[in-house]
Design a protein around this motif. Sequence first.
Motif, PDB file in Angstrom:
ATOM      1  N   SER A   7      -1.168  38.906  28.532  1.00  0.00           N
ATOM      2  CA  SER A   7      -1.880  38.913  27.691  1.00  0.00           C
ATOM      3  C   SER A   7      -3.704  38.362  27.495  1.00  0.00           C
ATOM      4  CB  SER A   7      -1.109  37.644  26.923  1.00  0.00           C
ATOM      5  OG  SER A   7      -1.505  36.155  27.008  1.00  0.00           O
ATOM      6  N   ASN A   8      -4.131  39.052  26.192  1.00  0.00           N
ATOM      7  CA  ASN A   8      -5.567  38.241  26.094  1.00  0.00           C
ATOM      8  C   ASN A   8      -5.950  37.245  26.661  1.00  0.00           C
ATOM      9  OD1 ASN A   8      -6.265  40.928  25.647  1.00  0.00           O
ATOM     10  ND2 ASN A   8      -6.223  40.903  23.629  1.00  0.00           N
ATOM     11  N   ARG A  11      -6.087  37.049  30.136  1.00  0.00           N
ATOM     12  CA  ARG A  11      -6.836  36.787  30.521  1.00  0.00           C
ATOM     13  C   ARG A  11      -8.624  36.622  30.757  1.00  0.00           C
ATOM     14  NH1 ARG A  11      -4.443  41.840  30.276  1.00  0.00           N
ATOM     15  NH2 ARG A  11      -4.785  42.271  28.095  1.00  0.00           N
ATOM     16  N   TRP A  12      -8.729  36.090  29.375  1.00  0.00           N
ATOM     17  CA  TRP A  12      -9.653  35.098  28.802  1.00  0.00           C
ATOM     18  C   TRP A  12      -9.747  34.150  28.965  1.00  0.00           C
ATOM     19  CZ3 TRP A  12      -8.959  36.117  22.916  1.00  0.00           C
ATOM     20  CH2 TRP A  12      -9.463  37.399  22.605  1.00  0.00           C
ATOM     21  N   GLY A  90      -8.534  32.114  21.553  1.00  0.00           N
ATOM     22  CA  GLY A  90      -7.311  32.993  21.952  1.00  0.00           C
ATOM     23  C   GLY A  90      -5.739  32.857  20.823  1.00  0.00           C
ATOM     24  N   GLU A  94      -4.745  35.645  18.444  1.00  0.00           N
ATOM     25  CA  GLU A  94      -3.257  35.712  18.478  1.00  0.00           C
ATOM     26  C   GLU A  94      -2.545  35.280  16.735  1.00  0.00           C
ATOM     27  OE1 GLU A  94      -1.524  35.220  21.828  1.00  0.00           O
ATOM     28  OE2 GLU A  94      -2.339  36.330  23.334  1.00  0.00           O
TER      29      GLU A  94
END
Lengths: 119, 270
Positions: A7-8, A11-12, A90, A94
């Motif tokens: 998920s983002n 990744r972050w 993050g 979301e």
Amino acid sequence: MDDPTTSNVERWISMALRIGVWSSAALMIAGLLAVWVSGSASLPPSENLSPRALLRMLFSSSVDGVTLIFSGLVVLMLTPFLRVLTAAIGFLAERDLKFAFVSLAVLSMLLGELFFFLR
Amino acid sequence: MTLTSLLLLLLAGIVTGTIGAMLGLGGGVFLVPFLALAFGLPMHQAIATSILAIIATSSAGGAMNVERRIVNLRLGMTLETTTVIGAILGGVTANLLGGDVLTKIFAGLLLLVSFMMIWRIRQRGMEEPTHQDGVLAATYRDDSTGTIVSYSVRRVPAVMLVSLVAGNISGLLGVGGGIFKVPSMNIIGGIPMKAATATSNFMIGVTAAASAFIYFAHGHINPLIVAPAALGVLSGSFLGVLLGRKIKSHVLTWVFAIVLLIISIQMFLR
């Protein structure tokens, strides 16, 4: 079953950790090389290991090997803070408010402790 | 401090980081006694050095494991609420105690770790089964078997309590505490060992940062000692993971369990 996808927020967080640890390592390596080239590793005497003395070194006009090393250590100590902040942002992105709140609670504890001990 | 000392510290970090990673322990269990016994470093400085090395290895490993989704991010964040409290209390306690007392407590910890290492050999292959009826469900791909593993977490409050104790040990003695936390996460929470190990390693960076500033505030962080040791442990941890894939010997665990036992006795007698 399909492979789980990253998920983002994951990744972050991964990127924040990489930036923190590798920039800190680069600063420390540069500092150690500077100490090696100058041929002396004169440490601040133990009475100068106080946070104030070390932090003053960061803001002094001359940059030497020990200052670079110390900058690397500060970046390293702050990397987990960056990671928790990234997680909070993050989770907010979301719209997972519960875990954004949990991340902010952890960050508040870390920052509260930081200011309490370094005040 | 001489340049030779810097190189020796770097080497000490590489060796302890490699052994730690090969055995699935952090570097701290070996680094702290090495710095205290071989370099004659005051116990508080040895612990502070290890805490900084833990932040480096946790961050580097965490970056990889988060992306591979082995870390249960939501579980990690939940457990950090108690592990941070434990670490702060541990850091404060350590700075109230004398170096001699800390050395004796560390010796006791080494004794426990060496018994845990032997217990772990016997437990291998006896992992708790996964459950789907808990909370904080997660899925990851197990590269060694090629299968997708789904699980959820049971008894979260009990796992949070374990994290509080592990955080306390970490802040007090400068070790990751994974050797106690990982089996507890598996047995109590039903978390698969791989996910428990990755999540525990991921969390420990924040735990270590919580106590790092307490040691820093007390003047126990010496840049010229911490930097080479932390860089050494960081590179040693990569080397250890590579070597660990090739050498899977129970003998190695037995040898280092006995080594830890001997170091423990030396620290008791110090």
